[in-house]
Design a protein around this motif. Structure first.
Motif, PDB file in Angstrom:
ATOM      1  N   THR A 139      -2.981  -8.062  -3.178  1.00 37.37           N
ATOM      2  CA  THR A 139      -2.892  -6.620  -2.891  1.00 37.37           C
ATOM      3  C   THR A 139      -1.840  -5.966  -3.773  1.00 37.37           C
ATOM      4  O   THR A 139      -2.054  -4.879  -4.313  1.00 37.37           O
ATOM      5  N   GLU A 140      -0.705  -6.632  -3.936  1.00 41.33           N
ATOM      6  CA  GLU A 140       0.367  -6.101  -4.794  1.00 41.33           C
ATOM      7  C   GLU A 140      -0.125  -5.970  -6.233  1.00 41.33           C
ATOM      8  O   GLU A 140       0.164  -4.972  -6.908  1.00 41.33           O
ATOM      9  N   GLN A 175      -5.061   4.900  -1.100  1.00 40.02           N
ATOM     10  CA  GLN A 175      -4.569   3.915  -0.127  1.00 40.02           C
ATOM     11  C   GLN A 175      -5.746   3.312   0.642  1.00 40.02           C
ATOM     12  O   GLN A 175      -5.868   2.088   0.766  1.00 40.02           O
ATOM     13  N   VAL A 225      -2.484  -3.004  -6.514  1.00 35.95           N
ATOM     14  CA  VAL A 225      -1.715  -1.752  -6.515  1.00 35.95           C
ATOM     15  C   VAL A 225      -1.099  -1.515  -7.886  1.00 35.95           C
ATOM     16  O   VAL A 225      -1.125  -0.396  -8.410  1.00 35.95           O
ATOM     17  N   ILE A 271      -8.020   0.961  -1.443  1.00 35.02           N
ATOM     18  CA  ILE A 271      -7.475  -0.394  -1.590  1.00 35.02           C
ATOM     19  C   ILE A 271      -7.543  -1.138  -0.262  1.00 35.02           C
ATOM     20  O   ILE A 271      -7.858  -2.333  -0.219  1.00 35.02           O
ATOM     21  N   LEU A 331       0.811  -1.218   0.000  1.00 37.47           N
ATOM     22  CA  LEU A 331       0.000   0.000   0.000  1.00 37.47           C
ATOM     23  C   LEU A 331       0.845   1.270   0.000  1.00 37.47           C
ATOM     24  O   LEU A 331       0.400   2.311  -0.483  1.00 37.47           O
ATOM     25  N   ASN A 349       3.174   2.051  -1.753  1.00 35.34           N
ATOM     26  CA  ASN A 349       3.518   2.471  -3.114  1.00 35.34           C
ATOM     27  C   ASN A 349       2.454   3.377  -3.732  1.00 35.34           C
ATOM     28  O   ASN A 349       2.661   3.933  -4.807  1.00 35.34           O
ATOM     29  N   ILE A 350       1.305   3.505  -3.069  1.00 36.89           N
ATOM     30  CA  ILE A 350       0.270   4.442  -3.503  1.00 36.89           C
ATOM     31  C   ILE A 350       0.427   5.722  -2.699  1.00 36.89           C
ATOM     32  O   ILE A 350       0.279   5.716  -1.474  1.00 36.89           O
ATOM     33  N   LYS A 360      -1.873   1.665 -10.378  1.00 41.14           N
ATOM     34  CA  LYS A 360      -0.813   2.569 -10.830  1.00 41.14           C
ATOM     35  C   LYS A 360      -0.719   2.614 -12.351  1.00 41.14           C
ATOM     36  O   LYS A 360      -0.458   3.669 -12.935  1.00 41.14           O
TER      37      LYS A 360
END
Length: 300
Positions: free
Chosen positions: A226-227, A209, A230, A212, A200, A202-203, A234
């Motif tokens: 989750t990855e 955030q 994300v 997600i 998370l 990375n957002i 992106k």
């Protein structure tokens, strides 16, 4: 069994030594300090205060009761660590769960290692020793790292040497503190793991955030899912490219200045690539607009 009895007797003997005002030990250079510092001593729970530098901020009641039951059955297997404050007065450095559990079942004394240290040394000892424990959550560890860096004034590289962790590991923990507080709380409460948090982070947008995070909870997504979520978010977010700032011709600048003076307000001017342009004149309400029109008509 004989060894255990001898060890306990020794602890009681040292406890008596510490209660003798004529043998009050304040530094490692004092008489009998070598007999006490680093030895296991039976201390009264009433003589020990909680350490304000303790990085743990919450204690699971059920886990505490289980530990209390174990102590009642087997005793305190691992001594707590304290530092000497004053005559027969001590402060916890590490072992607060054992301390609390011992009080819970009504013990009067607890085995302890005694150290003599100032506040900064005590803070460092408490943080470093607690970081090594397995029961701290990722946010507690991150906060402990941050406190060591800020309050002991050391670099991440120096911290790496102190706690025996790779610098990249420390960096990953510290990055968790950039997460929205709601997500940090979710991690502390065990709703998500550190792996989820690392994905998370990375957002950058906190609203995204949280969006997600809600999906992770609602659909019980794994770290890998989750990855992937994300990455999809992106990749679907359009990259904003800064547009070249258009140069306003001097004649338009002069006209803007003249019109701003006439109407007594800030005027904006926009010029297109073709050379065509427009003035933007703001007004507050109907009366303000009427006043502007009168001013423009009077100039005809």
């Amino acid at each position: 069994m004989a060894k255990a009895t001898k060890k306990q007797a020794l602890g009681r003997g040292l406890s008596a030594l510490l209660k003798d005002p004529s043998n009050d030990i304040q530094s490692v250079a004092d008489k009998n300090a070598d007999k006490v510092v680093g030895s296991i001593v039976e201390l009264e729970l009433t003589a020990i205060e909680v350490n304000p530098f303790q990085p743990r901020t919450s204690f699971n009641e059920e886990s505490l009761r289980e530990l209390a039951s174990s102590i009642k059955e087997l005793g305190v297997i691992q001594p707590i660590t304290v530092r000497k404050l004053d005559f027969n007065k001590y402060q916890l450095v590490s072992g607060e769960r054992r301390f609390r559990a011992s009080k819970l079942i009504g013990l009067e004394t607890v085995p302890a290692y005694i150290r003599i240290a100032n506040d900064q040394e005590s803070l460092e000892m408490a943080l470093v020793e607690n970081i090594q424990r397995q029961d701290l959550d990722p946010i507690e560890i991150a906060l402990s790292y941050q406190r060591l860096i800020e309050e002991i004034d050391i670099t991440q590289e120096e911290l790496s040497d102190r706690v025996g962790k790779n610098r990249s590991t420390i960096t990953n923990y510290l990055r968790l503190l950039k997460l929205d507080p709601i997500i940090q709380t979710g991690m502390r409460d065990g709703f998500i793991s550190m792996g989820h948090g690392r994905a998370l982070i990375n957002i950058e947008d906190t609203d995204e955030q949280l969006s997600i995070y809600e999906k992770v909870l609602g659909k019980k997504l794994s770290v890998r899912d989750t990855e992937a979520l994300v990455r999809d978010m992106k990749s679907s977010t359009p990259t904003k490219t800064p547009s070249a700032k258009k140069t306003i011709p001097s004649y338009a600048k002069d006209a803007k200045k003249e019109l701003s003076t006439l109407l007594d307000r800030k005027i904006d001017v926009k010029i297109g690539s073709s050379g065509k342009g427009q003035f933007v004149v703001p007004f507050a309400d109907k009366e303000d607009l009427s006043r502007l029109l009168k001013l423009i008509k009077s100039e005809k």
